[in-house]
Design a protein around this motif. Sequence first.
Motif, PDB file in Angstrom:
ATOM      1  N   ASP A  86      50.713  13.652  39.929  1.00  0.00           N
ATOM      2  CA  ASP A  86      51.316  12.364  39.576  1.00  0.00           C
ATOM      3  C   ASP A  86      50.789  11.299  40.528  1.00  0.00           C
ATOM      4  OD1 ASP A  86      52.815  10.182  38.938  1.00  0.00           O
ATOM      5  OD2 ASP A  86      54.762  11.178  39.063  1.00  0.00           O
ATOM      6  N   ASN A  87      49.615  10.738  40.206  1.00  0.00           N
ATOM      7  CA  ASN A  87      49.014   9.716  41.061  1.00  0.00           C
ATOM      8  C   ASN A  87      49.835   8.436  41.117  1.00  0.00           C
ATOM      9  OD1 ASN A  87      46.441  10.908  42.031  1.00  0.00           O
ATOM     10  ND2 ASN A  87      46.050  11.112  39.840  1.00  0.00           N
ATOM     11  N   TRP A  88      50.801   8.287  40.225  1.00  0.00           N
ATOM     12  CA  TRP A  88      51.684   7.130  40.249  1.00  0.00           C
ATOM     13  C   TRP A  88      52.636   7.205  41.452  1.00  0.00           C
ATOM     14  CZ3 TRP A  88      49.890   3.659  37.077  1.00  0.00           C
ATOM     15  CH2 TRP A  88      50.623   2.518  36.787  1.00  0.00           C
ATOM     16  N   HIS A  89      52.888   8.439  41.916  1.00  0.00           N
ATOM     17  CA  HIS A  89      53.763   8.657  43.078  1.00  0.00           C
ATOM     18  C   HIS A  89      53.077   9.570  44.091  1.00  0.00           C
ATOM     19  CE1 HIS A  89      56.946   7.327  40.230  1.00  0.00           C
ATOM     20  NE2 HIS A  89      57.514   6.872  41.328  1.00  0.00           N
ATOM     21  N   MET A 120      45.580  24.830  33.797  1.00  0.00           N
ATOM     22  CA  MET A 120      45.273  23.525  33.228  1.00  0.00           C
ATOM     23  C   MET A 120      45.433  22.492  34.337  1.00  0.00           C
ATOM     24  SD  MET A 120      47.344  21.418  30.242  1.00  0.00           S
ATOM     25  CE  MET A 120      46.518  22.157  28.839  1.00  0.00           C
ATOM     26  N   VAL A 121      44.610  21.458  34.329  1.00  0.00           N
ATOM     27  CA  VAL A 121      44.688  20.389  35.330  1.00  0.00           C
ATOM     28  C   VAL A 121      44.976  19.072  34.625  1.00  0.00           C
ATOM     29  CG1 VAL A 121      43.494  19.156  37.185  1.00  0.00           C
ATOM     30  CG2 VAL A 121      43.097  21.615  36.858  1.00  0.00           C
ATOM     31  N   VAL A 122      46.044  18.392  35.090  1.00  0.00           N
ATOM     32  CA  VAL A 122      46.495  17.147  34.475  1.00  0.00           C
ATOM     33  C   VAL A 122      46.632  16.088  35.565  1.00  0.00           C
ATOM     34  CG1 VAL A 122      48.338  16.038  33.154  1.00  0.00           C
ATOM     35  CG2 VAL A 122      47.748  18.422  32.703  1.00  0.00           C
ATOM     36  N   SER A 123      46.248  14.861  35.247  1.00  0.00           N
ATOM     37  CA  SER A 123      46.357  13.764  36.204  1.00  0.00           C
ATOM     38  C   SER A 123      47.021  12.567  35.530  1.00  0.00           C
ATOM     39  CB  SER A 123      44.972  13.358  36.722  1.00  0.00           C
ATOM     40  OG  SER A 123      45.059  12.254  37.603  1.00  0.00           O
ATOM     41  N   LEU A 124      48.039  12.017  36.204  1.00  0.00           N
ATOM     42  CA  LEU A 124      48.705  10.819  35.704  1.00  0.00           C
ATOM     43  C   LEU A 124      48.282   9.619  36.540  1.00  0.00           C
ATOM     44  CD1 LEU A 124      50.787   9.358  33.927  1.00  0.00           C
ATOM     45  CD2 LEU A 124      52.512   9.902  35.662  1.00  0.00           C
ATOM     46  N   GLY A 125      47.655   8.660  35.884  1.00  0.00           N
ATOM     47  CA  GLY A 125      47.304   7.399  36.517  1.00  0.00           C
ATOM     48  C   GLY A 125      47.752   6.287  35.600  1.00  0.00           C
ATOM     49  N   GLN A 126      46.838   5.433  35.219  1.00  0.00           N
ATOM     50  CA  GLN A 126      47.174   4.404  34.231  1.00  0.00           C
ATOM     51  C   GLN A 126      47.406   5.027  32.860  1.00  0.00           C
ATOM     52  OE1 GLN A 126      43.962   1.550  34.591  1.00  0.00           O
ATOM     53  NE2 GLN A 126      45.127   0.350  36.086  1.00  0.00           N
ATOM     54  N   LYS A 127      46.931   6.230  32.682  1.00  0.00           N
ATOM     55  CA  LYS A 127      47.253   7.019  31.491  1.00  0.00           C
ATOM     56  C   LYS A 127      47.280   8.496  31.877  1.00  0.00           C
ATOM     57  CE  LYS A 127      42.436   7.102  29.814  1.00  0.00           C
ATOM     58  NZ  LYS A 127      42.229   8.560  29.681  1.00  0.00           N
ATOM     59  N   LEU A 128      47.803   9.308  30.979  1.00  0.00           N
ATOM     60  CA  LEU A 128      47.897  10.745  31.227  1.00  0.00           C
ATOM     61  C   LEU A 128      46.617  11.422  30.750  1.00  0.00           C
ATOM     62  CD1 LEU A 128      49.857  12.992  32.204  1.00  0.00           C
ATOM     63  CD2 LEU A 128      50.591  13.224  29.826  1.00  0.00           C
ATOM     64  N   ASP A 129      45.909  12.077  31.668  1.00  0.00           N
ATOM     65  CA  ASP A 129      44.639  12.724  31.340  1.00  0.00           C
ATOM     66  C   ASP A 129      44.730  14.231  31.540  1.00  0.00           C
ATOM     67  OD1 ASP A 129      43.083  10.558  30.585  1.00  0.00           O
ATOM     68  OD2 ASP A 129      42.538  10.069  32.659  1.00  0.00           O
ATOM     69  N   ILE A 130      44.327  14.979  30.526  1.00  0.00           N
ATOM     70  CA  ILE A 130      44.150  16.424  30.676  1.00  0.00           C
ATOM     71  C   ILE A 130      42.693  16.630  31.086  1.00  0.00           C
ATOM     72  CG2 ILE A 130      44.168  18.665  29.529  1.00  0.00           C
ATOM     73  CD1 ILE A 130      46.383  17.624  27.715  1.00  0.00           C
TER      74      ILE A 130
END
Length: 397
Positions: A86-89, A120-130
């Motif tokens: 969660d790159n937002w936090h 699975m690797v997921v990243s949250l920034g300006q949008k949610l990316d798998i």
Amino acid sequence: EVEVVVTNVDVVVTDKKGNRITGLKPENFEIYEDGYLQKMSNFFEVKEMEVYAAAYDEKDRELRLPPDPLPVKSPQFRNKIIFYFDNWHLHPLNRNWSIKKIESFIRNNFSSEESSNQGMVVSLGQKLDIIQEFTSNQGQLLRAVEEVKRYSGQSLLRSRSKEDLRKELNRIVADTNYDSREKRFSSYENALSLARNYVEAEQNDLIYSLKSIHAFLDFLVGIEGKKILIYISDGLPLNPSEEVFSFLDQAFHRESSRIETLIYDSAPQFKELTARCNGNEISLYPINAQGLESMVLSADQEAGWNIYSRGSGMVKSGSRTKNEALQLMARDTGGLAILDTNDIESGLAKIEGDLQYYYSLGYVSPHREDGTYHSIEVKLVGAVSYTHLTLPTKRTV
């Protein structure tokens, strides 16, 4: 055509020293829904790479475990592990630090294509990316977590504006010590306005993160297997207003600001999240990537409500108040919260144990179609009183 919906509950059994207990049978467990004993419809035990699935004995009308494991693992026995950043936090330095630890976890648990685990690797920034779909390929997962480092630190970008609000609020409080009563009232109103702006920004960030997790849960619906979501962040607030409004009341000797904290109580939203996770058999394993917290002030730290710093010297913004939500997420879904430690490897090792040694109990809920949540409790019976059962206060539809 009749559709039978089975509710499955995974449990871990350990002795007093934390060692996993294996070899228990269906008759060693009782499962209750809303306090009423339920008939177990299926049962299996996972021991490392082996799965022992109970079969129904027509003669005894009971579930019996066979002496030998299943010859081939079906998809329902493959663990699904999601690394959710969660790159937002999440401060970029904390993120990169945690990635180094997670890389070791990947090397230990994804050694071959025949592995029991899929990641699975997921990243949250300006949008949610798998970044990486489910795979057992170690190399692909390592490249995916490395790619997370290239994402901009949204937390760092937004924290600068919040830092300006914090500094101005601290300045107002410091300057009011010698003000007249009338000026103190005016200063309080100014400080309260700044505090509300700060809290609204925090609340918006929290809502964005929670909505993003909900959107990702939609993606996981229907995927078979034990699902573990390792959530990496710098923490989430159960109530983003509590710390700052309490600070104001203390600084101005009032009690009125704290009343506004009721508006920002986010516990119901977290409860809704954990209920959805339980309904989809997902356990949450949050990691606070800020590491060990110290009460020692860093040399350049300003006085004010934000007084904590990390052992490495990096300033921490109210991290103590952001652990409660992570604890709730783990407790209510049967996971584990890794908090207040620079040794997250020990917590990751416990996750490895939960993946390799557990029991799964299933039953057909009498309330499966009423659309409400119900409490589930599992009890140990027989000659296993010396063991400890790890199970959340689960909710199921």
